[in-house]
Design a protein around this motif. Structure first.
Motif, short mmCIF file in Angstrom:
data_model
loop_
_atom_site.label_atom_id
_atom_site.label_comp_id
_atom_site.label_asym_id
_atom_site.label_seq_id
_atom_site.Cartn_x
_atom_site.Cartn_y
_atom_site.Cartn_z
N VAL A 110 -11.61 60.15 47.52
CA VAL A 110 -11.03 60.20 48.87
C VAL A 110 -10.86 58.76 49.38
CG1 VAL A 110 -11.14 61.30 51.14
CG2 VAL A 110 -12.28 62.38 49.20
N GLU A 111 -9.77 58.17 48.93
CA GLU A 111 -9.52 56.75 49.14
C GLU A 111 -9.38 56.38 50.62
OE1 GLU A 111 -6.31 55.82 46.60
OE2 GLU A 111 -6.36 53.69 47.05
N ASP A 112 -8.68 57.24 51.38
CA ASP A 112 -8.43 56.92 52.78
C ASP A 112 -9.72 56.74 53.57
OD1 ASP A 112 -5.83 57.06 52.26
OD2 ASP A 112 -5.45 58.99 53.26
N LYS A 113 -10.71 57.57 53.26
CA LYS A 113 -11.98 57.50 53.98
C LYS A 113 -12.64 56.14 53.78
CE LYS A 113 -12.88 61.45 56.02
NZ LYS A 113 -13.09 61.51 57.47
N VAL A 114 -12.49 55.61 52.59
CA VAL A 114 -13.08 54.31 52.30
C VAL A 114 -12.36 53.24 53.11
CG1 VAL A 114 -13.45 52.59 50.48
CG2 VAL A 114 -13.89 55.00 50.03
N ARG A 115 -11.03 53.30 53.13
CA ARG A 115 -10.28 52.28 53.89
C ARG A 115 -10.54 52.39 55.39
NH1 ARG A 115 -4.52 52.35 51.81
NH2 ARG A 115 -4.89 52.78 49.63
N GLU A 116 -10.63 53.64 55.86
CA GLU A 116 -10.90 53.86 57.30
C GLU A 116 -12.22 53.24 57.74
OE1 GLU A 116 -11.15 58.09 58.15
OE2 GLU A 116 -9.08 58.32 57.49
N ASN A 117 -13.14 53.15 56.79
CA ASN A 117 -14.49 52.71 57.14
C ASN A 117 -14.78 51.29 56.67
OD1 ASN A 117 -15.85 55.06 58.48
ND2 ASN A 117 -14.96 56.03 56.68
N SER A 118 -13.76 50.46 56.66
CA SER A 118 -13.98 49.11 56.15
C SER A 118 -14.97 48.33 57.02
CB SER A 118 -12.65 48.35 56.01
OG SER A 118 -12.12 48.11 57.26
N ALA A 119 -14.97 48.56 58.34
CA ALA A 119 -15.91 47.82 59.21
C ALA A 119 -17.35 48.12 58.81
CB ALA A 119 -15.67 48.16 60.67
N THR A 120 -17.60 49.38 58.45
CA THR A 120 -18.96 49.76 58.01
C THR A 120 -19.30 49.03 56.72
OG1 THR A 120 -18.64 51.93 58.97
CG2 THR A 120 -20.39 51.73 57.32
N ILE A 121 -18.34 48.98 55.83
CA ILE A 121 -18.59 48.34 54.53
C ILE A 121 -18.90 46.85 54.71
CG2 ILE A 121 -17.49 47.73 52.32
CD1 ILE A 121 -16.00 50.50 52.59
N TYR A 122 -18.21 46.22 55.65
CA TYR A 122 -18.46 44.79 55.86
C TYR A 122 -19.67 44.53 56.75
CZ TYR A 122 -14.26 43.40 53.40
OH TYR A 122 -13.34 43.18 52.42
N SER A 123 -20.13 45.52 57.49
CA SER A 123 -21.28 45.23 58.36
C SER A 123 -22.62 45.39 57.63
CB SER A 123 -21.25 46.07 59.63
OG SER A 123 -21.31 47.43 59.31
N CYS A 124 -22.59 45.88 56.41
CA CYS A 124 -23.83 45.96 55.61
C CYS A 124 -24.35 44.54 55.38
CB CYS A 124 -23.54 46.64 54.27
SG CYS A 124 -24.87 46.49 53.09
N LEU A 125 -25.65 44.36 55.52
CA LEU A 125 -26.27 43.03 55.38
C LEU A 125 -26.59 42.69 53.93
CD1 LEU A 125 -28.84 43.64 58.26
CD2 LEU A 125 -26.90 42.08 58.41
N LEU A 126 -26.41 43.63 53.03
CA LEU A 126 -26.81 43.48 51.61
C LEU A 126 -28.30 43.13 51.52
CD1 LEU A 126 -23.80 41.38 50.20
CD2 LEU A 126 -24.04 43.86 50.22
#
Ligand code: SF4
Ligand code: SF4
Lengths: 320, 96
Positions: free
Chosen positions: B52-68
């Motif tokens: 479900v590719e769109d869901k990943v793109r929609e949530n890019s802010a979440t992906i970048y806010s991870c602190l690793l």
């Protein structure tokens, strides 16, 4: 409007590709800390600053500027900024570091070099040939730009005949010790943090008596990526510091929020405030071992807490 | 309607190292995450596996806010390489 993520990352990646650093600073500023120390140029063992301590005063100034841009109409201009940045280094205009901060962070590097000398470690320094490790661009996932840069950093060490690298911060340690070897075939550098090098050479005299209570903030990268947890405690104890543990500590340390700084400055500050509250519940004197943790936590703590880098505590016993 | 792209996991690029399939959806990662990231990794990684590719793109802010920061990873009972998976998604988003 938040900062446009793609363009902000683009500026940092372009800087690394074009100018060899996420935030290009003059070579004279990067090496200024070493003036008067007479460190040999190069050698089999080098102290590699990875420029993190020198960059922090610029990052702090930059993040202040970004904090103003975030949630303001100026965020719309970040795309334009990226285009201009390909030709002119815009970070040079945006970030004017505070002089007293530069003096303090340079002083930490001087302290680290003196501690190593005092412990009998022989090492050199690459001066203006030293390059930034690329850590931030790696974290942002710009893997191709990062991989190219990592190879250049490695080649610089190879050309200079370097075999052993002593690092000074957790992010650089992780890049050179755990990430580069996955990307570079035949990678053969021995990489150790100065904390490990010093702890290994501690005389077996046990902890020094007396000393202040200091709460320790472990870096996530040292603790969870590099498993460096004990050396800092041993060194502080030997320097007569009573190390106090906060609620989340060691392997389960709570992040300072700093990694969110480049894209989400406000979130970074909120996270830091939560960590500061945990630390303050134990002591108003704190010790960090990563310059990003230090700057981010101090920003959240304000004057209510005295946070210092571990090198500042350890050099208390070293003559200036 | 949800668009599914079965080749998405390969596009993410590093299908071999993207080990989200081990996740047993226990929720520990979300409970300990200092950023309060509820979506990562349980749901977002599952979206990748399902294509479900769109869901990943929609949530890019979440992906970048991870602190690793790996607080999730050190507590994960299934040994999911959460931080590396997040970085992999960032690479995918950067390339798009
Ligand atoms: S802690 Fe691990 S197993 Fe549990 S939901 Fe998170 S990733 Fe899945
Ligand atoms: S690595 Fe990311 S998802 Fe995991 S605990 Fe840290 S901020 Fe949360």
């Amino acid at each position: 409007m938040p900062l446009p993520t793609g363009d902000t990352i683009g500026i940092l990646a372009d800087n690394l590709r074009l100018r060899k650093s996420v935030l290009p600073i003059p070579a004279g500023v990067a090496t200024r800390w070493s003036r008067g120390l007479n460190l040999p140029r190069g050698g089999e063992t080098v102290l590699y600053t990875g420029m993190m301590y020198q960059l922090i005063p610029y990052i702090a100034a930059m993040s202040k500027a970004q904090g103003k841009v975030e949630d303001s109409p100026l965020a719309n201009f970040v795309r334009l900024g990226r285009m201009i940045n390909k030709v002119v280094n815009i970070s040079g205009f945006m970030a004017r570091p505070a002089r007293d901060m530069q003096v303090r962070y340079d002083g930490m590097l001087v302290g680290i070099a003196r501690l190593l000398e005092q412990a009998g470690v022989e090492f050199g320094y690459l001066y203006e040939e030293e390059l930034y490790s690329g850590a931030l661009v790696y974290d942002l996932g710009v893997d191709d730009v990062f991989a190219q840069h990592a190879r250049e950093v490695y080649q610089t060490f190879r050309k200079k005949g370097v075999k052993n690298v002593i690092t000074v911060d957790p992010h650089t340690t992780n890049m050179l010790r755990s990430v580069y070897p996955q990307l570079i075939e035949g990678y053969d550098l021995q990489v150790r943090s100065y904390l490990e090098v010093l702890a290994e050479r501690l005389p077996a005299t046990g902890p020094a008596p007396g000393g202040a209570d200091v709460v320790i903030h472990d870096s996530c990268v040292y603790a969870r990526y590099e498993n460096i947890i004990e050396p800092q405690r041993k060194l502080l104890a030997a320097a007569g510091i009573k190390v106090k543990e906060p609620r989340d500590s060691g392997k389960f340390t709570l992040c300072c929020g700093g990694p969110a700084e480049s894209l989400f400055p406000k979130k970074a500050l909120e996270r830091a405030a939560i960590r500061v509250a945990q630390l303050q519940a134990v002591s108003r004197q704190g010790v960090t071992m990563c310059p990003i943790c230090l700057v981010n936590l101090q920003k959240a703590a304000g004057p209510d807490m005295n946070l210092r880098d571990i090198s500042e505590y350890l050099t208390q016993g070293v003559r200036p | 309607m949800v668009q599914v792209n079965p080749g998405f996991i390969d596009q993410v690029g590093q299908a071999k190292t993207f080990n989200a399939a081990a996740c047993m959806n226990c929720g520990v990662c979300s409970a300990v995450c200092p950023m309060g990231i509820e979506l990562l990794p349980r749901k977002l990684f599952r979206y990748v596996l399902l294509g479900v590719e769109d869901k990943v793109r929609e949530n890019s802010a979440t992906i970048y806010s991870c602190l690793l920061c790996k607080m999730c990873e050190v507590n994960c009972p299934a040994g999911v390489h959460i931080a590396e998976n997040v970085r992999t998604l960032r690479y995918y988003l950067y390339k798009k």
